[in-house]
Design a protein around this motif. Structure first.
Motif, PDB file in Angstrom:
ATOM      1  N   SER A  67       9.413 -17.918  -9.632  1.00 28.48           N
ATOM      2  CA  SER A  67       8.161 -17.955  -8.858  1.00 28.48           C
ATOM      3  C   SER A  67       8.322 -18.635  -7.501  1.00 28.48           C
ATOM      4  O   SER A  67       7.429 -18.540  -6.662  1.00 28.48           O
ATOM      5  N   HIS A  68       9.446 -19.309  -7.288  1.00 28.10           N
ATOM      6  CA  HIS A  68       9.653 -19.939  -5.984  1.00 28.10           C
ATOM      7  C   HIS A  68      10.028 -18.924  -4.914  1.00 28.10           C
ATOM      8  O   HIS A  68      10.106 -19.259  -3.725  1.00 28.10           O
ATOM      9  N   LEU A  69      10.239 -17.665  -5.344  1.00 27.56           N
ATOM     10  CA  LEU A  69      10.609 -16.608  -4.405  1.00 27.56           C
ATOM     11  C   LEU A  69       9.449 -15.642  -4.213  1.00 27.56           C
ATOM     12  O   LEU A  69       8.750 -15.278  -5.168  1.00 27.56           O
ATOM     13  N   GLN A  70       9.235 -15.228  -2.966  1.00 27.70           N
ATOM     14  CA  GLN A  70       8.265 -14.187  -2.670  1.00 27.70           C
ATOM     15  C   GLN A  70       8.938 -12.823  -2.799  1.00 27.70           C
ATOM     16  O   GLN A  70      10.097 -12.657  -2.434  1.00 27.70           O
ATOM     17  N   ILE A  71       8.198 -11.842  -3.314  1.00 23.52           N
ATOM     18  CA  ILE A  71       8.679 -10.463  -3.376  1.00 23.52           C
ATOM     19  C   ILE A  71       7.951  -9.693  -2.281  1.00 23.52           C
ATOM     20  O   ILE A  71       6.717  -9.670  -2.238  1.00 23.52           O
ATOM     21  N   ILE A  72       8.718  -9.085  -1.377  1.00 16.56           N
ATOM     22  CA  ILE A  72       8.177  -8.517  -0.154  1.00 16.56           C
ATOM     23  C   ILE A  72       8.421  -7.016  -0.129  1.00 16.56           C
ATOM     24  O   ILE A  72       9.519  -6.542  -0.437  1.00 16.56           O
ATOM     25  N   ASP A  73       7.384  -6.236   0.257  1.00 17.54           N
ATOM     26  CA  ASP A  73       7.589  -4.797   0.385  1.00 17.54           C
ATOM     27  C   ASP A  73       8.112  -4.452   1.776  1.00 17.54           C
ATOM     28  O   ASP A  73       8.339  -5.336   2.613  1.00 17.54           O
ATOM     29  N   SER A  74       8.317  -3.159   2.032  1.00 22.15           N
ATOM     30  CA  SER A  74       8.934  -2.715   3.286  1.00 22.15           C
ATOM     31  C   SER A  74       8.075  -3.014   4.505  1.00 22.15           C
ATOM     32  O   SER A  74       8.565  -2.988   5.639  1.00 22.15           O
ATOM     33  N   ARG A  75       6.782  -3.312   4.314  1.00 22.11           N
ATOM     34  CA  ARG A  75       5.876  -3.624   5.439  1.00 22.11           C
ATOM     35  C   ARG A  75       5.674  -5.126   5.591  1.00 22.11           C
ATOM     36  O   ARG A  75       4.820  -5.560   6.352  1.00 22.11           O
ATOM     37  N   GLY A  76       6.447  -5.913   4.815  1.00 18.95           N
ATOM     38  CA  GLY A  76       6.371  -7.361   4.955  1.00 18.95           C
ATOM     39  C   GLY A  76       5.264  -8.011   4.160  1.00 18.95           C
ATOM     40  O   GLY A  76       4.979  -9.197   4.345  1.00 18.95           O
ATOM     41  N   ARG A  77       4.639  -7.279   3.263  1.00 18.73           N
ATOM     42  CA  ARG A  77       3.547  -7.829   2.467  1.00 18.73           C
ATOM     43  C   ARG A  77       4.063  -8.378   1.144  1.00 18.73           C
ATOM     44  O   ARG A  77       4.990  -7.822   0.542  1.00 18.73           O
ATOM     45  N   VAL A  78       3.430  -9.456   0.674  1.00 16.87           N
ATOM     46  CA  VAL A  78       3.795 -10.035  -0.616  1.00 16.87           C
ATOM     47  C   VAL A  78       3.273  -9.131  -1.730  1.00 16.87           C
ATOM     48  O   VAL A  78       2.107  -8.741  -1.748  1.00 16.87           O
ATOM     49  N   VAL A  79       4.152  -8.802  -2.666  1.00 14.16           N
ATOM     50  CA  VAL A  79       3.835  -7.871  -3.747  1.00 14.16           C
ATOM     51  C   VAL A  79       3.125  -8.608  -4.876  1.00 14.16           C
ATOM     52  O   VAL A  79       3.470  -9.737  -5.221  1.00 14.16           O
ATOM     53  N   ASN A  80       2.110  -7.957  -5.440  1.00 11.82           N
ATOM     54  CA  ASN A  80       1.407  -8.491  -6.602  1.00 11.82           C
ATOM     55  C   ASN A  80       2.298  -8.311  -7.827  1.00 11.82           C
ATOM     56  O   ASN A  80       2.628  -7.186  -8.223  1.00 11.82           O
ATOM     57  N   ARG A  81       2.693  -9.404  -8.456  1.00 15.56           N
ATOM     58  CA  ARG A  81       3.626  -9.338  -9.577  1.00 15.56           C
ATOM     59  C   ARG A  81       3.006  -8.774 -10.851  1.00 15.56           C
ATOM     60  O   ARG A  81       3.729  -8.384 -11.781  1.00 15.56           O
ATOM     61  N   ALA A  82       1.687  -8.740 -10.917  1.00 15.82           N
ATOM     62  CA  ALA A  82       1.019  -8.344 -12.167  1.00 15.82           C
ATOM     63  C   ALA A  82       1.382  -6.926 -12.587  1.00 15.82           C
ATOM     64  O   ALA A  82       1.333  -6.586 -13.775  1.00 15.82           O
ATOM     65  N   ARG A  83       1.781  -6.080 -11.616  1.00 18.52           N
ATOM     66  CA  ARG A  83       2.097  -4.694 -11.956  1.00 18.52           C
ATOM     67  C   ARG A  83       3.421  -4.554 -12.704  1.00 18.52           C
ATOM     68  O   ARG A  83       3.693  -3.524 -13.295  1.00 18.52           O
ATOM     69  N   GLY A  84       4.235  -5.608 -12.695  1.00 16.81           N
ATOM     70  CA  GLY A  84       5.524  -5.563 -13.386  1.00 16.81           C
ATOM     71  C   GLY A  84       6.579  -4.818 -12.577  1.00 16.81           C
ATOM     72  O   GLY A  84       6.293  -4.247 -11.514  1.00 16.81           O
ATOM     73  N   PHE A  85       7.802  -4.814 -13.092  1.00 12.03           N
ATOM     74  CA  PHE A  85       8.921  -4.231 -12.345  1.00 12.03           C
ATOM     75  C   PHE A  85       9.831  -3.447 -13.280  1.00 12.03           C
ATOM     76  O   PHE A  85      10.138  -3.883 -14.400  1.00 12.03           O
ATOM     77  N   GLY A  86      10.236  -2.286 -12.824  1.00 13.12           N
ATOM     78  CA  GLY A  86      11.178  -1.464 -13.573  1.00 13.12           C
ATOM     79  C   GLY A  86      12.553  -1.509 -12.929  1.00 13.12           C
ATOM     80  O   GLY A  86      12.869  -2.402 -12.142  1.00 13.12           O
ATOM     81  N   SER A  87      13.365  -0.500 -13.250  1.00  9.37           N
ATOM     82  CA  SER A  87      14.723  -0.475 -12.694  1.00  9.37           C
ATOM     83  C   SER A  87      14.710  -0.162 -11.215  1.00  9.37           C
ATOM     84  O   SER A  87      15.634  -0.546 -10.482  1.00  9.37           O
ATOM     85  N   ASN A  88      13.682   0.559 -10.743  1.00  7.98           N
ATOM     86  CA  ASN A  88      13.546   0.816  -9.312  1.00  7.98           C
ATOM     87  C   ASN A  88      12.883  -0.392  -8.661  1.00  7.98           C
ATOM     88  O   ASN A  88      11.744  -0.720  -8.983  1.00  7.98           O
ATOM     89  N   PHE A  89      13.589  -1.034  -7.754  1.00  6.96           N
ATOM     90  CA  PHE A  89      13.075  -2.271  -7.148  1.00  6.96           C
ATOM     91  C   PHE A  89      13.250  -2.164  -5.624  1.00  6.96           C
ATOM     92  O   PHE A  89      14.207  -2.676  -5.055  1.00  6.96           O
ATOM     93  N   PRO A  90      12.309  -1.485  -4.948  1.00  2.00           N
ATOM     94  CA  PRO A  90      12.441  -1.254  -3.503  1.00  2.00           C
ATOM     95  C   PRO A  90      11.937  -2.433  -2.668  1.00  2.00           C
ATOM     96  O   PRO A  90      11.350  -2.230  -1.591  1.00  2.00           O
ATOM     97  N   TYR A  91      12.157  -3.638  -3.142  1.00  2.00           N
ATOM     98  CA  TYR A  91      11.609  -4.818  -2.466  1.00  2.00           C
ATOM     99  C   TYR A  91      12.727  -5.777  -2.052  1.00  2.00           C
ATOM    100  O   TYR A  91      13.854  -5.694  -2.555  1.00  2.00           O
ATOM    101  N   SER A  92      12.369  -6.668  -1.158  1.00  2.00           N
ATOM    102  CA  SER A  92      13.256  -7.784  -0.830  1.00  2.00           C
ATOM    103  C   SER A  92      12.657  -9.048  -1.422  1.00  2.00           C
ATOM    104  O   SER A  92      11.503  -9.050  -1.865  1.00  2.00           O
ATOM    105  N   MET A  93      13.446 -10.103  -1.445  1.00  2.00           N
ATOM    106  CA  MET A  93      12.970 -11.383  -1.976  1.00  2.00           C
ATOM    107  C   MET A  93      13.261 -12.469  -0.956  1.00  2.00           C
ATOM    108  O   MET A  93      14.327 -12.482  -0.325  1.00  2.00           O
ATOM    109  N   ARG A  94      12.321 -13.376  -0.807  1.00  2.00           N
ATOM    110  CA  ARG A  94      12.418 -14.406   0.231  1.00  2.00           C
ATOM    111  C   ARG A  94      11.929 -15.737  -0.315  1.00  2.00           C
ATOM    112  O   ARG A  94      10.910 -15.796  -1.003  1.00  2.00           O
ATOM    113  N   GLN A  95      12.678 -16.782   0.020  1.00  2.00           N
ATOM    114  CA  GLN A  95      12.219 -18.141  -0.273  1.00  2.00           C
ATOM    115  C   GLN A  95      11.821 -18.783   1.052  1.00  2.00           C
ATOM    116  O   GLN A  95      12.661 -18.941   1.949  1.00  2.00           O
TER     117      GLN A  95
END
Length: 536
Positions: free
Chosen positions: A376-404
Motif C-alpha cells: 500500500s505504500h506504492l501508488q498504482i498509476i495508469d497511462s494518463r497519470g491517474r491513481v488506480v482504484n485497487r478495489a477492482r483487483g488485478f489479473g495477469s494483464n497489468f498495464p500500469y506503473s507503480m510509484r512511491q
C-alpha cells in the motif's frame, strides 16, 4: 578462382585503371601491368583476407613497411621483436605473435614473393599485438553479458601509419595503458611471479580461529605465511603476540575484512588463497584496465564504483576527494550490477521511486493478485497519470506503473544521482542504513546505494554552488521532488576489480563475488595467456 588470381587481377586492374584515367594508350597500360613486381603481387595476395591492412598497403602503392633494405625497415623489425618479447610481462598470449616463426620467416625470405608475404605477416602481427595491448585480448561482452564495455580498437591503417611515420620503439612503447594503475599492476605481477619462483607463500593455515595469546604449530604456520607475504618481519616466536596481531590487522585491511587482529575463518580463507590465484587476479585486472583505458581519459573529475569493494569514490585530478560505503546488486543473476561507464548529469532531491517493470512483474504483481491492497505504500498509476482504484483487483494483464512518492521511507531515500542509461542503474540514498555495517554488501536489485549520500551531493555541488550544503538542504526541506542539474557532467565508471592498487601501500584483494573474474581468467587461458614464474 583462387585468392592469388583474384589478388593479381585486383592489383593489375588498379594499374590499368590509373593509366586509362590519365588518357594513356591501352598498349602502355598493358606494358605497365606486366611490370607489376612479385613483391606487390605477394602483398596483394596476403592482404586479401585483411581489409583494414589492405587499406594501408593500397595507400602506399604496396611498398614494403618492414622488409625493405633501408635502416628504417630494420629498426621496425627490431622494435617489433623486442616489443612482442614482452608479451608475457603484460599478461598477453605470447603464442599469438609466434616470434620463432617470424624469425624463421625473416631468414627464409630471399625472394620478392616471400618478402611480400612476410611484410604483410609482420603487419598483421603488429596490429594484433597493438590491439591486445591497447584494448585487451578479449571482447568483454562475449565473455560475460553483464560487462557492457566496448573497448576502442584503433583501425589497423591508423596503427600502421603511426609506425610508418614515428620512431618504432616509441610507437610500440606507447601502446600499453599509460595509467598509474596499470604500471602498479605490472609491478605487482612481477612480485607475485618472484614469490611463485620461491615456491609460493608456504603451507596453508588449517583449523579454526586463531586469537592473540594462542601458540603452537598453527600459529607458526600463520606466522610463516604472513612473513612470506611481507606483513611480518622474520621471527622465531611461536606465540600469537602483538606483532602477529598487527600483521593480521594489516592483512585484513588489504583484503576488505574487519581489521580486528583475530584470524577468524574469513581471514584464514583469504590468507590461504595461493600466490598463483592472486597472480591470476592481477592479470585479469590488467586486462580490465586495458578495456577501460582504451576508451580514453577517465575525466579530471570522475566517480568510480568498485563493485567488489562495495565503495564509491569521487576523484579530482587522480586524487580521492570523497569516498563512502556502497551496497551493490545481489548475487542472483537477475540482480547483479552491470559494468559500464556513463555521465552523471543531475541529481533528484526528494525523489519518487518508479518501480522497474521486472520488480513489478516478479515481486509485486503476485502479491496484488492475492490482495489488491498489498504494498500500500506504492501508488498504482495508469497511462494518463491517474491513481488506480485497487478495489477492482488485478489479473495477469497489468498495464500500469507503480510509484512511491517522496517521503522518509522512500526506497531511494532522500536523493538519487542520475547518469541516464539503458540499464536503469543509478546511485541513491536508502532508508536501510543497517546494511552498511556488513563486510559483504550485495543486497540491491542492481542500483548502487550510498552510505553518505548527502555528503556525496555536497561534494558534487561544490563545483557550482558557493554553499553546497545550504543549497541542498533548502530543497530537501520543501519535501517536493526537485531536479538539480550538474553544470559539468561527471563521468561514472562502474568497475569490478578483485585486485587493485593504491598510490601507497599493498595491493588490495577482494572476493570475486559475482564469479566474473574467474570467467575472464578462463577465457584468457583459452586465448593462450599463461602465468609466468619468476620471469622478471
Amino acid at each position: 578462382m583462387g585468392s592469388g588470381v583474384r589478388a593479381r587481377r585486383w592489383l593489375n586492374g588498379i594499374v590499368v585503371a590509373t593509366f586509362l584515367a590519365g588518357g594513356v594508350p591501352a598498349s602502355m597500360a598493358q606494358a605497365q601491368t606486366g611490370q607489376v613486381t612479385a613483391f606487390r603481387v605477394a602483398v596483394a595476395e596476403s592482404v586479401a583476407e585483411h581489409d583494414e591492412i589492405a587499406t594501408f598497403y593500397r595507400a602506399r602503392n604496396f611498398e614494403p613497411l618492414w622488409t625493405g633494405a633501408g635502416p628504417e625497415h630494420l629498426a621496425r623489425r627490431e622494435a617489433l621483436l623486442e616489443a612482442i618479447g614482452t608479451a608475457r610481462t603484460h599478461g598477453l598470449p605470447a603464442g599469438r605473435y609466434d616470434i620463432p616463426k617470424l624469425i624463421a620467416g625473416m631468414r627464409a625470405a630471399r625472394s620478392d614473393q616471400a618478402r611480400g608475404a612476410l611484410d604483410v605477416e609482420l603487419s598483421r602481427v603488429f596490429v594484433q599485438f597493438a590491439h591486445d595491448l591497447e584494448s585487451g585480448v578479449l571482447t568483454p561482452g562475449r565473455v560475460l553479458g553483464d560487462i557492457k564495455r566496448e573497448p576502442v580498437r584503433r583501425h589497423a591503417a591508423e596503427l600502421l601509419s603511426a609506425l610508418e611515420t614515428g620512431a618504432p620503439r616509441a610507437v610500440l612503447r606507447g601502446l600499453a595503458p599509460r595509467t598509474q594503475e596499470y604500471a602498479r599492476l605490472m609491478r605487482a605481477k612481477m612480485e607475485l611471479e618472484r614469490a611463485l619462483a620461491r615456491g609460493g607463500w608456504g603451507a596453508e593455515v588449517g583449523g579454526g580461529t586463531l586469537s592473540p595469546g594462542d601458540s603452537g604449530e598453527r600459529v607458526v604456520a600463520l606466522r610463516n605465511r604472513l612473513i612470506a607475504m611481507g606483513y611480518l618481519e622474520r621471527t622465531a616466536r611461536a606465540t600469537y603476540d602483538d606483532r602477529v596481531g598487527t600483521a593480521v590487522r594489516l592483512f585484513q585491511a588489504d583484503h576488505g575484512l574487519e581489521a580486528d587482529g583475530v584470524a577468524g575463518q574469513s581471514t584464514l580463507d583469504a590468507l590461504n588463497v595461493s600466490a598463483e590465484a592472486r597472480l591470476q587476479s592481477v592479470v585479469v585486472a590488467m586486462e580490465r584496465e586495458r578495456w577501460l583505458s582504451s576508451a580514453g581519459d577517465m575525466g579530471a573529475r570522475h566517480i568510480k564504483v568498485n563493485l567488489t569493494e562495495f565503495s564509491a569514490r569521487i576523484y579530482d585530478d587522480e586524487k580521492v576527494t570523497f569516498e563512502t560505503r556502497a551496497v551493490i546488486g545481489a548475487t542472483s543473476p537477475d540482480r547483479r550490477t552491470p559494468e559500464f561507464s556513463d555521465e552523471m548529469d543531475h541529481m533528484v532531491i526528494n525523489p519518487s521511486w518508479y518501480v522497474p517493470r521486472s520488480i513489478i512483474r516478479n515481486e509485486y504483481l503476485p502479491q496484488l493478485q492475492r490482495n489488491p491492497y498489498a504494498v500500500s505504500h506504492l501508488q498504482i498509476i495508469d497511462s494518463r497519470g491517474r491513481v488506480v482504484n485497487r478495489a477492482r483487483g488485478f489479473g495477469s494483464n497489468f498495464p500500469y506503473s507503480m510509484r512511491q512518492p517522496p517521503g522518509p521511507n522512500n526506497a531511494l531515500g532522500k536523493v538519487k544521482f542520475m547518469f541516464p542509461n539503458k540499464y536503469n542503474i543509478y546511485l541513491h540514498d536508502t532508508p536501510a542504513k543497517h546494511l552498511f555495517a556488513h563486510d559483504v554488501r550485495a543486497y540491491s536489485h542492481g542500483c548502487i546505494r550510498l552510505n553518505e549520500p548527502f555528503e556525496f551531493a555536497y561534494t558534487l555541488l561544490a563545483a557550482q554552488e558557493a554553499d553546497p550544503e545550504g543549497f541542498f538542504h533548502a530543497r530537501l526541506r520543501t519535501g517536493a521532488e526537485a531536479r538539480v542539474n550538474l553544470e559539468t557532467p561527471v563521468p561514472v565508471h562502474l568497475i569490478y576489480r578483485t585486485a587493485y592498487t593504491q598510490a601507497k601501500g599493498n595491493v588490495q584483494y577482494r572476493a570475486d563475488i559475482y564469479g566474473r573474474d574467474g570467467r575472464i581468467w578462463a577465457a584468457l587461458e583459452d586465448a593462450g595467456v599463461v602465468l609466468g614464474v619468476g620471469e622478471s
